[in-house]
Design a protein around this motif. Structure first.
Motif, PDB file in Angstrom:
ATOM      1  N   ARG A  23       0.725  -1.125  -0.120  1.00 47.54           N
ATOM      2  CA  ARG A  23      -0.064  -0.083   0.206  1.00 47.54           C
ATOM      3  C   ARG A  23       0.836   1.187   0.117  1.00 47.54           C
ATOM      4  N   PRO A  24       0.359   2.424  -0.549  1.00 47.06           N
ATOM      5  CA  PRO A  24       1.172   3.681  -0.539  1.00 47.06           C
ATOM      6  C   PRO A  24       1.380   4.051   0.917  1.00 47.06           C
ATOM      7  N   THR A  25       2.490   4.632   1.188  1.00 45.27           N
ATOM      8  CA  THR A  25       3.367   5.225   2.351  1.00 45.27           C
ATOM      9  C   THR A  25       2.359   6.431   2.712  1.00 45.27           C
ATOM     10  N   PRO A  26       2.108   6.738   3.977  1.00 40.50           N
ATOM     11  CA  PRO A  26       1.579   8.210   4.232  1.00 40.50           C
ATOM     12  C   PRO A  26       2.528   9.190   3.714  1.00 40.50           C
ATOM     13  N   ARG A  27       3.849   9.114   3.672  1.00 39.27           N
ATOM     14  CA  ARG A  27       4.587  10.477   3.139  1.00 39.27           C
ATOM     15  C   ARG A  27       4.187  10.519   1.528  1.00 39.27           C
ATOM     16  N   ALA A  28       4.150   9.409   0.844  1.00 36.41           N
ATOM     17  CA  ALA A  28       3.706   9.541  -0.619  1.00 36.41           C
ATOM     18  C   ALA A  28       2.428  10.355  -0.937  1.00 36.41           C
ATOM     19  N   LEU A  29       1.517   9.674  -0.054  1.00 32.87           N
ATOM     20  CA  LEU A  29       0.099  10.369  -0.084  1.00 32.87           C
ATOM     21  C   LEU A  29       0.138  11.966   0.356  1.00 32.87           C
ATOM     22  N   GLU A  30       1.058  12.204   1.112  1.00 32.88           N
ATOM     23  CA  GLU A  30       1.204  13.662   1.524  1.00 32.88           C
ATOM     24  C   GLU A  30       1.785  14.558   0.437  1.00 32.88           C
ATOM     25  N   LEU A  31       2.712  13.743  -0.306  1.00 33.20           N
ATOM     26  CA  LEU A  31       3.621  14.701  -1.109  1.00 33.20           C
ATOM     27  C   LEU A  31       2.823  14.515  -2.687  1.00 33.20           C
ATOM     28  N   LEU A  32       1.966  13.799  -2.767  1.00 30.91           N
ATOM     29  CA  LEU A  32       1.195  13.283  -4.181  1.00 30.91           C
ATOM     30  C   LEU A  32       0.682  14.522  -4.677  1.00 30.91           C
ATOM     31  N   PRO A  33      -0.284  15.518  -4.081  1.00 24.81           N
ATOM     32  CA  PRO A  33      -0.562  16.688  -4.690  1.00 24.81           C
ATOM     33  C   PRO A  33       0.375  17.574  -5.299  1.00 24.81           C
ATOM     34  N   LEU A  34       1.324  17.958  -4.716  1.00 24.45           N
ATOM     35  CA  LEU A  34       2.255  18.776  -4.995  1.00 24.45           C
ATOM     36  C   LEU A  34       3.118  18.072  -6.184  1.00 24.45           C
ATOM     37  N   PHE A  35       3.571  16.740  -6.187  1.00 17.77           N
ATOM     38  CA  PHE A  35       4.115  16.236  -7.389  1.00 17.77           C
ATOM     39  C   PHE A  35       3.247  16.238  -8.433  1.00 17.77           C
TER      40      PHE A  35
ATOM     41  N   ASP B  25       6.110   4.952  -4.948  1.00 17.22           N
ATOM     42  CA  ASP B  25       4.890   5.317  -4.692  1.00 17.22           C
ATOM     43  C   ASP B  25       4.247   6.616  -5.649  1.00 17.22           C
ATOM     44  N   LEU B  26       5.189   7.654  -5.536  1.00 18.31           N
ATOM     45  CA  LEU B  26       4.357   8.807  -6.283  1.00 18.31           C
ATOM     46  C   LEU B  26       4.459   8.456  -7.890  1.00 18.31           C
ATOM     47  N   ALA B  27       5.467   7.645  -8.137  1.00 16.25           N
ATOM     48  CA  ALA B  27       5.530   7.311  -9.433  1.00 16.25           C
ATOM     49  C   ALA B  27       4.373   6.510 -10.215  1.00 16.25           C
ATOM     50  N   LEU B  28       4.207   5.647  -9.380  1.00 16.98           N
ATOM     51  CA  LEU B  28       3.100   4.641  -9.453  1.00 16.98           C
ATOM     52  C   LEU B  28       1.716   5.187  -9.303  1.00 16.98           C
TER      53      LEU B  28
END
Length: 433
Positions: free
Chosen positions: A138-150, A196-199
């Motif tokens: 599953r996605p990590t919390p850090r990735a989910l937090e950074l996803l909108p900006l990325f 995570d972000l790439a996926l």
């Protein structure tokens, strides 16, 4: 330990507390006499045998309690923390782990071995193990937090990894400039976040992993893929069994192979997001760097590069390479590389078992772009899923990791590894040169 859970839990807690009281009155491990070391080992081994018996009988009940009947998707560290709270003496407490982190590898008590025992039993269970494997996809919390900006900017500076989206390509660049991309706990976290972000990014169709240009004196201005595990961090006690050695295999490497779990799998649509992955090797792929190549869909290498897996020389187990390399390279070459420390140079015929294309350094960039273009498309995604399912069934991987969890924990605290890692810390740059 074979009785009801409540009785066994109390008995284990009492035995573990007794052992900790004994260790507390002894000097620190390096300062103990031969007799004191023998007494400590006898007590620790006896309690560890109780843990093993407890887990052999109660592992599914323990996991169900920690995950509320498998409704909570706890990652490795979360599961270990929850077990320490709910089952005192089963795994090391937060205070014990904090004390260990302040010591070099040679000065530690070896509490992480009990974490290895715990995860070995969990992964061996078809129910608990499958649930843990899925939780780690599953996605990590850090990735989910950074996803909108990325997704908005197409860029993420994660520290030891830079992530950039150009067109439909996610480009992950390892940038441990001064340490030749040698991996430590932080780089594992950065890599998993980047994967995570790439996926997760819907605009990304294919992903590329490459090493950046180094500032290290021996390779200044040149790209390097990876020097493997950071031996200085290992010697200093900074390599974690849970946050590095287990998370690395069950986390970002498995996500590259299997995809990111974003659904519950109850419907007819796939529960995972998967994308093709390309790796480009400049300089060398040593240890963990070579391990990574075994899960990529397409690997390119510079003609003057090489790969090696010196983990047996260092004394540890090279991740899941023992599981995957025989399939990729055959049993004879796999033994030469893992047991004998053989380097495979890109210009050798045997390199074709590890890499798909070899190019001169000045031609590598264009070859990378051609390979990225070839791997775009939904048919590629569907077929890679079926190839990976046939080559590496999830249950086979889970059972390998069950044994790996314990064996790697034991190797971390073996006398030969502690002796070797101090010496290899000094020699690492020469080995890479």
């Amino acid at each position: 330990m074979g009785g009801d859970l409540a009785t066994a839990r109390a008995a284990l807690a009492a035995a573990a507390a007794h052992t900790e009281d004994l260790l507390a009155i002894l000097p620190d491990p390096p300062e103990r006499s031969t007799a004191q070391r023998a007494a400590a080992a006898e007590a620790v081994d006896a309690t560890r045998s109780l843990r093993e018996a407890f887990l052999r009988t109660h592992v599914d009940a323990v996991h169900d309690e920690l995950t509320a009947g498998r409704t909570l998707h706890l990652r490795l560290a979360e599961l270990a923390d929850a077990a320490a709270e709910a089952f005192p003496g089963l795994v090391p407490s937060a205070a014990q782990l904090a004390g260990e982190r302040a010591r070099t590898q040679a000065e530690k008590e070896g509490h992480e071995i009990d974490q290895g025992l715990f995860f070995s039993h969990l992964l061996r269970s078809p129910t608990a193990g499958a649930h843990l494997v899925e939780a780690m996809l599953r996605p990590t919390p850090r990735a989910l937090e950074l996803l909108p900006l990325f997704t908005a900017t197409g860029r993420a500076d994660l520290g030891s990894v830079q992530l950039e989206r150009t067109g439909a390509v996610a480009r992950l660049t390892m940038c441990g400039h001064d340490r030749l991309n040698a991996e430590d706990n932080q780089q594992i976290d950065d890599m998993e976040t980047a994967v995570d972000l790439a996926l997760l990014d819907p605009e990304v169709e294919v992903c590329l992993l490459r090493g950046g240009e180094m500032t290290h004196p021996r390779h200044r201005g040149r790209r390097v893929f990876s020097a493997g595990i950071n031996l200085k961090a290992l010697h200093g006690g900074g390599i974690s069994l849970v946050d590095f050695l287990l998370r690395r295999e069950l986390g970002y490497i498995h996500k590259i192979l299997r995809g990111l779990l974003v659904g519950d799998g109850a419907g007819w649509r796939p529960a995972t997001v998967e994308k093709p992955w390309v790796a480009a090797v400049d300089g060398f792929a040593i240890g963990g760097g070579a391990q990574l190549l075994l899960v990529f869909d397409h690997v390119l290498a510079a003609a003057d590069s090489y790969l090696s897996l010196p983990a047996a020389k260092e004394g540890i187990v090279p991740g899941a390479s023992n599981f995957r390399l025989t399939r990729a390279a055959g049993p004879r070459l796999a033994r030469q590389v893992i047991l004998g420390g053989r380097r495979v140079h890109a210009h050798e015929p045997q390199a074709a078992l590890f890499v798909d294309e070899v190019h001169e350094s000045d031609e590598l960039d264009l070859a990378i772009e051609r390979s990225l273009e070839r791997l775009r498309g939904q048919a590629v995604v569907a077929n890679r899923r079926m190839l990976n399912l046939a080559e590496e069934p999830v249950d086979a991987f889970r059972l390998y990791m069950a044994e790996f969890a314990l064996q790697q924990a034991l190797r971390l605290y073996s006398a030969d590894v502690i002796h070797k890692v101090g010496r290899f810390t000094v020699e690492q740059d020469h080995r890479q040169g």
